[in-house]
Design an enzyme around this catalytic site. Sequence first.
Site, short mmCIF file in Angstrom:
data_model
loop_
_atom_site.label_atom_id
_atom_site.label_comp_id
_atom_site.label_asym_id
_atom_site.label_seq_id
_atom_site.Cartn_x
_atom_site.Cartn_y
_atom_site.Cartn_z
N GLU A 61 2.03 5.82 7.66
CA GLU A 61 3.33 6.04 7.02
C GLU A 61 4.07 7.22 7.64
OE1 GLU A 61 4.46 3.73 5.11
OE2 GLU A 61 2.52 2.72 5.20
N GLU A 119 7.48 3.61 3.69
CA GLU A 119 7.82 4.84 4.41
C GLU A 119 9.27 5.27 4.25
OE1 GLU A 119 7.14 1.88 5.76
OE2 GLU A 119 8.59 1.40 7.33
N HIS A 146 5.83 6.29 10.73
CA HIS A 146 7.07 5.55 10.47
C HIS A 146 8.28 6.46 10.32
CE1 HIS A 146 6.05 1.41 10.29
NE2 HIS A 146 5.30 1.47 9.23
N ALA A 179 0.85 -1.19 0.00
CA ALA A 179 0.00 0.00 0.00
C ALA A 179 0.89 1.24 0.00
CB ALA A 179 -0.90 0.00 1.23
N ALA A 180 1.95 1.17 0.78
CA ALA A 180 2.84 2.30 0.86
C ALA A 180 4.15 1.87 1.50
CB ALA A 180 2.21 3.41 1.71
ZN LIG Z 1 4.14 0.09 8.23
#
Ligand SMILES: [Zn+2]
Length: 1017
Positions: free
Chosen positions: A421, A387, A424, A384-385
């Site tokens: 994110e 960081e 993070h 999804a993403a």
């Molecule tokens: Zn994470």
Amino acid sequence: MGLNDSSPGAMRNGRALSDQWADSVVVRPRTTERHITVHKRLVLGFALSILTLIVVTVVAVVLSVRYEECGGRDRDGAAGESGSRGSAKSNGSRGERSGDRGDEEAVQPWRNSRLPGTVRPRHYDLRLAVNMDNFTFSGDVGIELECVNATRFIVLHTDRLEVRWPGGAGGRPANRPGGGAMRVHRHFAYPANQMYVVVLHRELKPMRVYRLKVSFNAAIEDELLGFFRSSYTVQREKRYLAVTQFSPTHARKAFPCFDEPVYKATFSLALRHDAQYSALSNMPVESSTPPQEDGGVTDRFARTPRMSTYYVAWAVCNFTYRETQTDDGVTIRLYARPDAIASGAGDYALHITKRLLGFYQDYFKVQYSLPKLDLLAVPKHPYAAMENWGLSVFVEQKILLDAEVSSASYQMEVTMVVVHEICHQWFGDLVTPVWWEDVWLKEGFAHFFEYVGTDFLFPKWNMEKQRFLTDVLHEVMLLDGLSSSHPISQEVEQAADIDRVFDWIAYKKVSHHKIRQSVNTVVKTTVHPTMSLPVLSVCVLQDYLLSHMYGNAARDDLWSKLSQAMRSEGRDIDIGQMMDRWTLQMGYPVVTISKNQSEQLPTHYVTISQEHFLYGQELRSNNSLQWQIPLTVAVGNASSVSAESLIWVHNRSETHRVGQMDDTTWLLGNINQTGYFRVNYDIQNWKLLIQQLHNNPQIISVGNRAGLIDDAFNLARAGYLPQGVPLQLIGYLPAEPSFLPWHSASRALYQLDKLLDRTDEYSLFSDYVLKQVASRYHQMGWPTNGPGGEGNVLQASYQTEELQRELIMLACSFGNKQCHRQAVAYISDWISSNKNRIPPNIRDIVYCTGVSLMDEDVWEFIWMKFHSTNAVSEKRILLEALTCSDNSFLLNRLLNLSLTSDLVPEQDVIDVIIHVGRNPQGRNLAWKYFREKWDILNARYGEALFMNSKLIGGVTEFLNTEKELNELKDFIKSSGVGAGPAWPRALEIVEGNVRWHHLHRRQFYQWLRKPLSSALG
Ligand SMILES: [Zn+2]
């Protein structure tokens, strides 16, 4: 890092409804790629932890500790050890392993899966030349090394790189320039461990600094790892971009490096690329050359702080951006496709990121470390993403938001991904786990702060904070009840193992019980909660961050911070020892509370026993696992409930006194579900609880009502309880006004639905569900606001909307005729007027219902809309609606088109297959298609382990016949798949499904046939 969900998640959507829903049921942000952090669960975690935190604080206050000093005080104490601690630890273990380096030649350190630790990098000078015409890149890296133990070998990581010539120099004492030459004797790759070995003529001396230089070439592959490429279309023109994904072990695919998180170093990057592109990296561009004759420019990026290799990132693209600045002067930019930027689809994320940076800085009392933060929205990404420090990469569907057409749940999902994110940047980038077994240290915190950060952004959502229970706790308990589950901290050595720990259990189990239960219950043993601010625990976090910033930490570091804080309040508790039971062994217990039946003891004594909760009965013989369980208990009757009391359960079976009881009082355990375990009772107590729910549910808290539902269904599923108990329990739902218990019930019901949807007597079940749903569904009705209602999630009636949506979903998916008529009317109106007047919050439900009930023309209409829309959220639900058809010809066509054409984005292919499989009409198709195309799918997604395990789990989880089980076994045997964790898990789930049919289905339907008679039998 944000995962796309990889759970085999046993519960799914309703009959004939898209998976879209399914997900929405399971985890709120349903959708193809829901972030592992599920959507919309709000802040229970926070609330309860707050309680915890509160309690701790109270101690501080009571004991007159001047807590405003906590940061400073502890900081001084720990700062000195922080740097050395991380490294000492890692070096310690590694040092021992490489052991007697007297005979290293014999030891051959490259044969060990971990780096030997004899040298460590201090700085990387990385120069890259990227060629987007033929998708290759070349580079050289100069690594400044410090020798820790004398050695003739420099062992580092490379994978798929064509290494040209290592050379070196140095030998100067640390911190002083100059030094003798470092002559290379020979060098070679050791692919088994993805290592490269440089053998020197002479030993490197400890405490001295050397410089190693390596050149290399590689391809920019069309995949999702290392430095990879992807494409998108702007006005029919295909454009390319190239971006990195290094976590967990793929930096080595882009440059030679010491690719373990503990080897933090600084990085200076210079990147040469064609002038028509721009380049991004962790740090801002410091200088750029003017275009050369060949059109190339070189961007030099500022030197990074000390960081781990897997957070290094760069991108080459021709995106545009919008930007904003924080009050502290940090520049935040959101980069995306030019058309998305022009439409303002990135503005929402940009706006909340700005607020979040300020929020986290205030909360942690630690400044954001870099001068800028870029958010990059890419069309294709394995997670999804991700960081990366200063350059976080998101898949478009997790960050772009079109205000006009996105649903509230989609907005919630985007919000939580961004909150996660950004967190993070502290827990992850700034303080990094020493090794992957403790990946939960960063993921658990980030997941936990999703609730805290979201609560900050939208305090009104707070009403729903208990969402955490159903979306996180109940979900993880489902997976963790499998014997193929694993402990949170697990030993990982091989690169291939590393992806394994990134699964969903680490994320969720941790955020729930580590961070919440640890602080929570420990403190409960020592004081009584009263109200105050959560200052002390915040201090512990600040202290933890400050002690380890720019370094690494292991779990013991966190426990020692907590113990230290407790000790400073005069409470001597070894938190590490207590938590190890929960982190080092897999699964969780079921606690059974029975009123004492024996004559010897008075009636207000109860017997409390514990055992390892497992879905598979035959697996329970291994009864060795035991926990220290903080069990809260309350007794109640028709009109009141007592205050909770805490009982520590240490043994397999114990007797406790719990206050006054008679034949009409019931017992309730795990108050508000703060503990990570299930609770079972004797059957008489279940009857009393059910009676209570039917007569006056409000006596029992909302959280416990949801918890009782979840426990009852799962205990019955695993055979600890008769099948009639949960069914009778949900008979009270018509009187249930709150969202949370409904959500808990619908998750359980969709799961059962998938087990039963191909059985002859299915209508007995669906009729029973509809009977519970009908009155509240009619009472709540359908939303009236059309699309374009502004800031839909921000409305105070948010929780009401969610309940309304849940009821519509239940009604339509289990076959309520009025619901179907309404959905069909909406679709017909859309087709005839070509205006979409369907409220965004229920579009997915309406689309899917329409496609499943209406003819092929509707499917074609949705297919056309799927191609013409530019809004990513809309595209996603349209695609999912296409899988709801009961026409196998159309489903087949969709499957084939998704794999063999460009029409469906590559990362959505997996979702199409899974969603077709959730449709009872498509289950065989998807299962067959999956096996036929396995080689292609595995080649394409194999290394992105999440995607593979998501696919395997998604396609197999609803198989439930002997025949399908045998097909699965045959397939695992014949296709030669490796020992990935997804296969044993899939097998265990399917075996469980088959077993349930074998052992419990008859009893289940029997109860439904005559629910009034045999009551709980
Ligand atoms: Zn994470």
